[in-house]
Design an enzyme around this catalytic site. Structure first.
Site, PDB file in Angstrom:
ATOM      1  N   ARG A   1     -32.981  30.740 -13.528  1.00 20.71           N
ATOM      2  CA  ARG A   1     -32.002  30.036 -14.383  1.00 20.71           C
ATOM      3  C   ARG A   1     -31.474  30.510 -15.472  1.00 20.71           C
ATOM      4  NH1 ARG A   1     -33.164  28.778 -10.470  1.00 20.71           N
ATOM      5  NH2 ARG A   1     -33.843  26.774  -9.440  1.00 20.71           N
TER       6      ARG A   1
ATOM      7  N   SER B   1     -30.996  18.485 -11.781  1.00 18.55           N
ATOM      8  CA  SER B   1     -32.303  18.627 -12.658  1.00 18.55           C
ATOM      9  C   SER B   1     -31.635  18.801 -14.174  1.00 18.55           C
ATOM     10  CB  SER B   1     -33.156  19.930 -12.295  1.00 18.55           C
ATOM     11  OG  SER B   1     -33.631  19.595 -10.849  1.00 18.55           O
TER      12      SER B   1
ATOM     13  N   GLU C   1     -31.309  21.983 -19.114  1.00 19.32           N
ATOM     14  CA  GLU C   1     -30.644  22.849 -17.873  1.00 19.32           C
ATOM     15  C   GLU C   1     -28.917  22.960 -18.164  1.00 19.32           C
ATOM     16  OE1 GLU C   1     -30.448  23.810 -13.159  1.00 19.32           O
ATOM     17  OE2 GLU C   1     -32.253  23.181 -14.228  1.00 19.32           O
TER      18      GLU C   1
END
Length: 351
Positions: free
Chosen positions: A160, A239, A343
């Site tokens: 990520r 998420s 995130e």
């Protein structure tokens, strides 16, 4: 190029949250994107780049500067090489590669947002990450004042993360090139156990591309991870927290906290994440810390389908969302000694 003043930004995000921008520019070509960026940089105006808005948390006060919405279009296949304009809708592009019989991104179906955002976050799900298929990223380098082409290695992808995320004010992604696989209509080898189970095959097997995509869409929908304007349970950024990656020492301390809190026989999720590092599950941590599906009574709540998704129930403000996120972070830290990291990108606010 369209220019609006005091323009609402909430409708441009999947959260449907955030105040207005002083100025909103919508650019439909790479040249327009570059012109808007240069104009902002030359006048020292703060710049916010918006693609699909699926990874943004914008403060209630909005953005005092120029918001640039990238609405470029372009889908070009040359053999198994795919080039996407940054503004292409990602889920649509995945569907077209499946129709073309090309493997490599079929398990990334249903992810909201634009193609240009995928290398920034190194988007991944169900055993695939874009870093495994991206060959080049064409971007405007604001520091150098020119368009550059970065190889996969130069993108510095990790979980990520990427060079673009590490230096968010330097590059504006214009186009992304992928190297896909022609496997006679079959998917890439399935790497995610849940997907393989749902398809009735073993991990590592290949299945028809359409079957892989449809299964992932069904799994995502069951978790509220496919955007539906009529369903507030999907008004989220997917998420909200990344899965923590812990050193051996950190994982040992975490494991001890798990045994202390939940009992000797409880084993937390653990996945290898490189030498001396272990990845665990943010969703598991949130649930075991007491924040179950549907948690909350206010206008921002945890999804009824997945603990990783924080949702706007229709009347929330960004502060409502952040209050819930902070409650979750504090609760997980108190329970297990692990600090969750958001995130989505925050604009004008922070946890």
């Amino acid at each position: 190029m369209q220019v609006l003043h005091d323009a609402p930004l909430a409708p441009l995000t999947t959260f449907r949250l955030g105040g207005p921008a002083t100025r909103l520019v919508t650019a439909g070509t790479d040249a327009e994107v570059i012109a808007a960026v240069r104009e902002a940089d030359d006048s020292a105006t703060p710049l916010l780049v918006i693609g699909g808005g699926s990874n943004l948390v914008i403060g209630d006060k909005g953005f005092d500067g120029t918001a640039l919405r990238i609405a470029t279009r372009g889908f070009e296949l040359r053999g198994s090489t795919l080039e996407l304009a940054a503004g292409e809708v990602w889920s649509d592009a995945v569907a077209r590669t499946v129709e073309a019989g090309l493997a490599g991104i079929e398990c990334l179906a249903g992810i909201p947002g634009s193609a240009g955002a995928t290398p920034i976050q190194n988007v991944g799900a169900y055993g695939q990450e874009v870093s495994s298929t991206i060959t080049e990223v064409i971007a405007y380098d604001r520091r150098a004042g020119r368009t550059v082409t970065l190889t996969n290695e130069e993108c510095a992808f990790s979980y990520r993360h990427s060079r673009f995320k590490a230096d968010p004010d330097r590059y504006v992604v214009l186009r992304v090139r992928f190297g896909l696989e022609d496997a006679d209509g079959l998917s890439a080898p399935l790497r995610y156990a849940e997907t393989a189970r749902a398809l009735g095959v073993a991990t590592g097997d290949r299945v028809p591309l359409a079957d892989a995509r449809e299964t992932v869409l069904r799994l995502r929908a069951g978790k509220g991870m496919v955007l539906d304007p009529e369903d507030h349970d999907t008004w989220s950024a997917g998420s909200f927290f990344t899965n923590p990656i812990l050193t051996d020492e950190q994982f040992a301390a975490f494991h001890a906290r798990v045994r202390e809190r939940l009992g000797e026989g409880v084993e937390p999720p653990a996945y290898p994440a490189g030498e001396g590092r272990t990845k665990t599950s943010a969703a598991w941590l949130i649930d075991k810390a007491g924040f179950t599906k549907g948690y909350g009574t206010g206008p921002a709540r945890i999804s009824t389908k997945h603990t990783l998704a924080l949702t706007n129930r229709g009347e929330a403000t960004t502060e409502d969302l952040l209050a819930l996120a902070r409650e979750v972070v504090d609760g997980v830290r108190a329970a297990f000694g692990v600090t969750l990291v958001n995130e989505p990108v925050t604009v004008g606010v922070s946890l």
